[in-house]
Design a protein around this motif. Structure first.
Motif, mmCIF file in Angstrom:
data_model
loop_
_atom_site.group_PDB
_atom_site.id
_atom_site.type_symbol
_atom_site.label_atom_id
_atom_site.label_comp_id
_atom_site.label_asym_id
_atom_site.label_seq_id
_atom_site.Cartn_x
_atom_site.Cartn_y
_atom_site.Cartn_z
ATOM 1 N N GLN A 196 0.820 -1.203 0.000
ATOM 2 C CA GLN A 196 0.000 0.000 0.000
ATOM 3 C C GLN A 196 0.860 1.261 0.000
ATOM 4 O OE1 GLN A 196 -0.384 -2.559 2.129
ATOM 5 N NE2 GLN A 196 -2.254 -3.487 1.272
ATOM 6 N N LEU A 197 2.020 1.174 0.689
ATOM 7 C CA LEU A 197 2.892 2.337 0.767
ATOM 8 C C LEU A 197 3.437 2.710 -0.605
ATOM 9 C CD1 LEU A 197 4.234 4.286 2.838
ATOM 10 C CD2 LEU A 197 6.200 2.764 2.788
ATOM 11 N N LEU A 198 3.798 1.695 -1.390
ATOM 12 C CA LEU A 198 4.383 1.965 -2.700
ATOM 13 C C LEU A 198 3.332 2.082 -3.795
ATOM 14 C CD1 LEU A 198 7.638 -0.209 -2.715
ATOM 15 C CD2 LEU A 198 7.361 2.231 -2.249
ATOM 16 N N ALA A 199 2.069 2.059 -3.414
ATOM 17 C CA ALA A 199 1.010 2.275 -4.407
ATOM 18 C C ALA A 199 1.003 3.717 -4.884
ATOM 19 C CB ALA A 199 -0.350 1.905 -3.812
ATOM 20 N N SER A 200 1.565 4.595 -4.085
ATOM 21 C CA SER A 200 1.634 6.015 -4.425
ATOM 22 C C SER A 200 2.885 6.298 -5.245
ATOM 23 C CB SER A 200 1.649 6.850 -3.135
ATOM 24 O OG SER A 200 2.174 8.132 -3.362
ATOM 25 N N SER A 201 2.708 7.000 -6.369
ATOM 26 C CA SER A 201 3.865 7.361 -7.196
ATOM 27 C C SER A 201 4.787 8.312 -6.445
ATOM 28 C CB SER A 201 3.403 7.996 -8.506
ATOM 29 O OG SER A 201 2.637 9.167 -8.253
ATOM 30 N N ASP A 202 4.214 9.151 -5.594
ATOM 31 C CA ASP A 202 5.048 10.053 -4.802
ATOM 32 C C ASP A 202 5.970 9.277 -3.875
ATOM 33 O OD1 ASP A 202 3.962 12.276 -5.971
ATOM 34 O OD2 ASP A 202 2.572 12.723 -4.333
ATOM 35 N N ASN A 203 5.430 8.212 -3.273
ATOM 36 C CA ASN A 203 6.253 7.409 -2.374
ATOM 37 C C ASN A 203 7.326 6.635 -3.141
ATOM 38 O OD1 ASN A 203 5.088 8.227 0.001
ATOM 39 N ND2 ASN A 203 3.647 6.527 0.134
ATOM 40 N N CYS A 204 7.000 6.223 -4.354
ATOM 41 C CA CYS A 204 8.013 5.568 -5.189
ATOM 42 C C CYS A 204 9.156 6.534 -5.482
ATOM 43 C CB CYS A 204 7.395 5.062 -6.491
ATOM 44 S SG CYS A 204 6.278 3.657 -6.280
ATOM 45 N N ASP A 205 8.795 7.785 -5.775
ATOM 46 C CA ASP A 205 9.824 8.804 -6.004
ATOM 47 C C ASP A 205 10.664 9.019 -4.743
ATOM 48 O OD1 ASP A 205 8.891 9.131 -8.565
ATOM 49 O OD2 ASP A 205 7.686 10.907 -8.105
ATOM 50 N N LYS A 206 10.003 8.996 -3.590
ATOM 51 C CA LYS A 206 10.717 9.170 -2.332
ATOM 52 C C LYS A 206 11.693 8.011 -2.089
ATOM 53 C CE LYS A 206 7.103 11.801 0.084
ATOM 54 N NZ LYS A 206 6.115 11.779 1.197
ATOM 55 N N LEU A 207 11.261 6.814 -2.462
ATOM 56 C CA LEU A 207 12.135 5.661 -2.281
ATOM 57 C C LEU A 207 13.387 5.791 -3.149
ATOM 58 C CD1 LEU A 207 12.799 2.941 -1.064
ATOM 59 C CD2 LEU A 207 11.364 1.858 -2.813
ATOM 60 N N VAL A 208 13.217 6.263 -4.376
ATOM 61 C CA VAL A 208 14.381 6.472 -5.253
ATOM 62 C C VAL A 208 15.322 7.493 -4.620
ATOM 63 C CG1 VAL A 208 15.148 7.374 -7.481
ATOM 64 C CG2 VAL A 208 13.188 5.821 -7.377
ATOM 65 N N MET A 209 14.755 8.569 -4.111
ATOM 66 C CA MET A 209 15.579 9.601 -3.468
ATOM 67 C C MET A 209 16.294 9.040 -2.241
ATOM 68 S SD MET A 209 13.124 12.996 -3.982
ATOM 69 C CE MET A 209 13.231 13.272 -2.271
ATOM 70 N N LEU A 210 15.573 8.218 -1.475
ATOM 71 C CA LEU A 210 16.154 7.618 -0.280
ATOM 72 C C LEU A 210 17.315 6.695 -0.643
ATOM 73 C CD1 LEU A 210 15.797 7.349 2.817
ATOM 74 C CD2 LEU A 210 14.304 5.391 2.373
ATOM 75 N N LEU A 211 17.139 5.923 -1.691
ATOM 76 C CA LEU A 211 18.206 5.033 -2.143
ATOM 77 C C LEU A 211 19.430 5.829 -2.586
ATOM 78 C CD1 LEU A 211 16.084 2.444 -4.157
ATOM 79 C CD2 LEU A 211 17.388 1.975 -2.084
ATOM 80 N N ARG A 212 19.198 6.898 -3.306
ATOM 81 C CA ARG A 212 20.329 7.713 -3.766
ATOM 82 C C ARG A 212 21.084 8.321 -2.580
ATOM 83 N NH1 ARG A 212 20.897 8.165 -9.078
ATOM 84 N NH2 ARG A 212 19.118 8.008 -10.502
ATOM 85 N N ILE A 213 20.366 8.762 -1.588
ATOM 86 C CA ILE A 213 21.021 9.318 -0.396
ATOM 87 C C ILE A 213 21.847 8.239 0.300
ATOM 88 C CG2 ILE A 213 20.594 10.219 1.923
ATOM 89 C CD1 ILE A 213 18.178 11.707 0.733
ATOM 90 N N PHE A 214 21.252 7.051 0.435
ATOM 91 C CA PHE A 214 21.940 5.952 1.104
ATOM 92 C C PHE A 214 23.241 5.593 0.396
ATOM 93 C CE2 PHE A 214 22.052 1.142 1.822
ATOM 94 C CZ PHE A 214 22.673 1.249 3.063
ATOM 95 N N PHE A 215 23.180 5.521 -0.929
ATOM 96 C CA PHE A 215 24.356 5.096 -1.679
ATOM 97 C C PHE A 215 25.339 6.240 -1.936
ATOM 98 C CE2 PHE A 215 21.418 1.652 -3.370
ATOM 99 C CZ PHE A 215 21.976 0.669 -2.574
ATOM 100 N N ASN A 216 24.833 7.418 -2.294
ATOM 101 C CA ASN A 216 25.719 8.524 -2.671
ATOM 102 C C ASN A 216 26.341 9.211 -1.467
ATOM 103 O OD1 ASN A 216 25.061 8.036 -5.338
ATOM 104 N ND2 ASN A 216 23.585 9.714 -5.489
ATOM 105 N N ARG A 217 25.517 9.504 -0.462
ATOM 106 C CA ARG A 217 25.997 10.301 0.665
ATOM 107 C C ARG A 217 26.481 9.443 1.830
ATOM 108 N NH1 ARG A 217 21.419 15.120 1.199
ATOM 109 N NH2 ARG A 217 21.415 15.757 -1.001
ATOM 110 N N LEU A 218 25.736 8.363 2.111
ATOM 111 C CA LEU A 218 26.063 7.549 3.276
ATOM 112 C C LEU A 218 26.979 6.387 2.932
ATOM 113 C CD1 LEU A 218 22.528 7.445 4.953
ATOM 114 C CD2 LEU A 218 24.451 8.946 5.502
#
Length: 812
Positions: A732-754
């Motif tokens: 249900q959380l990933l049913a939202s396109s906005d949340n999918c976009d947030k997940l991509v951003m979260l992944l990029r932060i995890f890999f690029n910055r952290l």
């Protein structure tokens, strides 16, 4: 007519559907019941009896030859790719040369297991019992166990250091150079071997040893060619018998291809993918070592696809159909393990990993059309195998990331992500050439290596139980349950005066535990090298032919290995509970805590104490520096100590020959939890430990960003064996396109910055999992991520199912 180039990547979340043929084939495979197959065991025994006077390399080659010449083969009605591992799909062969004791002991209980159930006929039982006497004191397990030094054997017997898989099966954990095989064919390897043989001066004993390897290499190349020819003849026979003209055409094409590959180079996409499958299959007939992986499938298949597409020989739909066929064929391979080993590998995984994405050697984005087609095939197939890993880098397009998240939404537990930004520099720092470091792939779960140039078990050596080790340290070096003195006595916990005293004892004790794990691993490796070389796998791994050595003798270009450390989060939470509640705040006395651990929190007042341990001390996974630093400090003695010890190939040819850390504990958290008493984090005895580097269940309360921050504080550049992080979200959380976009951003932060190493997602809600436990027939296709691999949920034991249900469900 030349077709225009199709772009299957245009629409996010659109993956297409299986062709009717592949849909029927999928149903056939899913309906296949897993049986224990005695055929390979019988053929292997025949070959060992016939050739037992030969040199070991020749014996192993003749064994594979005898199997490939005589095993049952078949071509299913709806398949376009051919090659089978056993008498029927999903049947699991027995490999008697590695172990027979547990096979005989468990013959009558395979179908009574709580998970990973196998069936077996009475006839099969009789066949296996008949050959068993030949293998008495004559298997890898027998030789490996007998070779353990007495002190080290005690660690193994008590399960403090787990290495059951290392002496009951082959190595695996490797990807050969499929690219070279399909471009040049086995004929090129044959020529290289013959050229090297001509150079040998046999008055040199080392050259005489090389001669045996080369002779064995020629035997397995011919045997593989003969195996392919058997399918060619069978396809022609079936073509002559069928009245279905379309199927007749398909069978004749199969016959043509199998007459050609993998001995000759592939000239088109169909030939290439069939060659890949047949080689992959034979490697797993040769040895039952798991985690045999495909490497960077998109990189070496795409040139064939692009050429065929340009000349009108193929469409994206046809290529996808063949890729789905490959996925289904991959699932037909099965492995039966001892129950003790099964607890470490719940769900019958083979960890056959496909890697896509990443970068080219010049640092450019390597994503191509084949990358997208593989995503399509994985979704259409909807199976737990093969594993799929995406190599992340900062230049990965948002479009491809969006498509990967769309695959994650499908609930397959795939793709997992590995981070180029951490792994490539780590490899280069260890002496791996830049162009090879940029060509790494995932092997098995989250471990990484260079396909075709790396030896066995980049991860997958012994398992060290960190929480149980802590209990032994607290008990003055004595195992609390057995009473055996395993480690030096640095004082009992109840007599220690400070956390620093406990940590000093931990540091010294963990180093000794690490030493014992090295001894056990070396013993296993020595037994494998001396008795069970994998000839075909060695031939297909550079530079075994040039050196005239098998992989275990030092034939690979690179040879780094790692063991697996289990229960990292439990250790972190235990240490902070002791430091804060016992020593700093003195809310709990040392004796009270020790008594509670020995009583499993069951005596009067101890449940209140357990709740204090759970609720009154901070927890790993919430970005709390105090906790995170404790585990970083506690892990470092292992990282420092393991780096001191060479593997058995050091100085014998490969670059490296060393060890490093790794957290890819697969489902060992459940099995090793069984042997672990209650721990100072409030965990009950015999219950699962935390898996990978993931936080303990329900302890990560501050969201996924906090988890990422905690994990990123680990010494990821030194834990080259993999930093496995499981995360769970609801559909249900990933049913939202906005949340999918947030997940991509979260992944990029995890890999690029952290600078995170790895992450993978379970996208399934608790309600569905609970219902699947109650009504398994309704959820046959439900797939979950167990650890570094996915599995059908209903095939898992209830304990493993419960472990997955209890994982924290994150929000964004």
């Amino acid at each position: 007519m030349v077709m225009t180039k199709e772009m299957p990547k245009k629409t996010i979340g659109k993956f297409g559907t299986l062709t009717p043929k592949m849909n029927r084939y999928r149903e056939e495979i899913l309906n296949a019941e897993p049986y224990v197959d005695p055929e390979r065991a019988v053929l292997t025994t025949e070959a060992y009896k016939k050739y037992q006077d030969q040199q070991v390399d020749i014996i192993r080659a003749r064994v594979l030859e005898h199997i490939l010449h005589n095993m049952t083969i078949f071509i299913e009605q709806d398949t376009l790719l051919v090659g089978n591992q056993a008498q029927h799909n999903r049947w699991a062969p027995v490999f008697p040369e590695y172990s027979m004791n547990w096979v005989i002991d468990e013959l009558d209980t395979f179908d009574k297991r709580s998970g990973d159930v196998f069936y077996i006929t009475d006839e099969a039982k009789d066949e296996l019992r008949k050959i068993a006497p030949f293998w008495q004191h004559n298997t890898l397990e027998d030789r490996g166990y007998a070779a353990f030094p007495e002190k080290s054997k005690l660690f193994y017997d008590l399960g403090v250091i787990g290495a059951d898989g290392n002496i009951t099966s082959g190595d695996g954990h490797i990807a050969v150079n499929y690219e070279t095989v399909i471009k040049y064919g086995l004929v090129a390897y044959e020529k290289r071997i013959k050229d090297e043989m001509e150079k040998l001066d046999l008055t040199d004993i080392d050259n005489q040893k090389k001669l045996y390897f080369y002779q064995a290499g020629l035997i397995v190349i011919k045997a593989t060619r003969d195996f392919a020819e058997r399918y060619s003849k069978l396809a022609r026979k079936q073509a002559a018998q069928t009245t279905d003209e379309k199927r007749r055409t398909e069978l004749l094409e199969i016959a043509r291809i199998m007459h050609k590959i993998p001995y000759q180079p592939a000239d088109n996409f169909y030939e290439a993918i069939q060659a890949v499958w047949l080689i992959h299959l034979v490697l797993q007939i040769e040895s039952n070592g798991h985690s045999v992986s495909y490497g960077r499938l998109d990189q070496y298949l795409d040139p064939f696809y692009e050429k065929d597409l340009a000349t009108g020989q193929i469409t994206s739909e046809k290529a996808t159909e063949l890729l789905t066929n490959l996925c289904m064929k991959t699932l037909t391979i099965n492995k039966v393990r001892s129950w003790a080993h099964t607890e470490f590998s719940a769900g019958s995984p083979l960890y056959q990993n496909i890697t896509i994405g990443g970068q080219t050697p010049d640092g450019k984005d390597a994503v191509n059309d084949m990358s997208y087609l593989i995503l399509n095939a994985i979704v259409q197939s909807h199976l737990p195998q093969p594993n799929l890993t995406v190599r992340y880098h900062h230049g990965l397009s948002n479009h491809f990331m969006d498509q990967c998240v769309a695959v994650i939404k499908e609930g397959l537990g795939m793709p997992a992500f590995n981070n180029d930004e951490v792994i490539i520099p780590s490899f280069i720092a260890r002496g791996i050439k830049k162009e090879d470091a940029y060509n790494y792939s995932a092997i098995g779960c989250v471990e990484t290596a260079v396909p075709g140039k790396w030896g066995y078990r980049c991860t997958g050596m012994s398992f060290i139980n960190f929480p149980r080790t802590l209990l032994i340290v607290m008990n003055g070096g004595k195992d609390p349950e057995s009473g055996k003195q395993l480690l030096p006595n640095y004082g009992h916990f109840t007599e220690m005066t400070s956390y620093e005293e406990l940590f000093t004892a931990w540091d010294k004790s963990l180093r000794e535990m690490t030493r014992q794990s090295v001894i056990i691993e070396n013993t296993c490796d020595l037994a494998l090298e001396q008795n069970y070389p994998d000839i075909l796998c060695s031939v297909l791994t550079k530079d075994c032919i040039s050196r005239g050595k098998t992989i275990k003798e030092g034939g690979a270009v690179y040879d780094f290995i790692s063991g697996l450390q289990v229960g990292i989060a439990n250790l972190a939470d235990s240490l902070v509970s002791i430091k804060k509640l016992v020593f700093d705040e003195q809310k709990i006395t040392k004796q009270e805590l020790w008594n509670a651990l020995r009583d499993n929190f069951k005596s009067e007042g101890q449940e209140e104490l357990r709740q204090m341990l759970i609720n009154d001390a901070p927890k790993y996974g919430n970005d709390i520096d105090e906790v995170d630093q404790l585990i970083v400090d506690a892990y470092q003695p292992y990282i420092d100590e393991i780096s001191k010890y060479k593997n058995t190939r050091y100085g014998r040819g490969p670059i490296g020959g060393k060890r490093y850390a790794g957290t890819s504990s697969i489902s060992a958290n459940v099995g090793q939890g069984h042997s672990t008493l209650a721990t100072p984090d409030g965990r009950y005895a015999r219950t699962p430990l935390s898996e990978g580097c993931s936080p303990a269940h329900s302890m990560d309360t501050d969201g996924p960003t906090a988890v990422f921050k905690s994990v990123s504080k680990l010494n990821t550049k030194a834990i080259t064996g993999g930093v496995l992080l499981n995360q769970k979200m609801s559909p249900q959380l990933l049913a939202s396109s906005d949340n999918c976009d947030k997940l991509v951003m979260l992944l990029r932060i995890f890999f690029n910055r952290l600078h995170g190493y790895h992450v993978q997602y379970n996208v399934v809600d608790r309600k569905t999992l609970v219902d699947a436990q109650k009504h398994p027939d309704k959820h046959r296709d439900l797939i979950v991520r167990v650890a570094g691999y996915s599995a059908f949920f209903v095939g898992l034991s209830k304990e493993t199912q419960d472990d997955i249900i209890e994982r924290t469900e994150q929000s964004i």
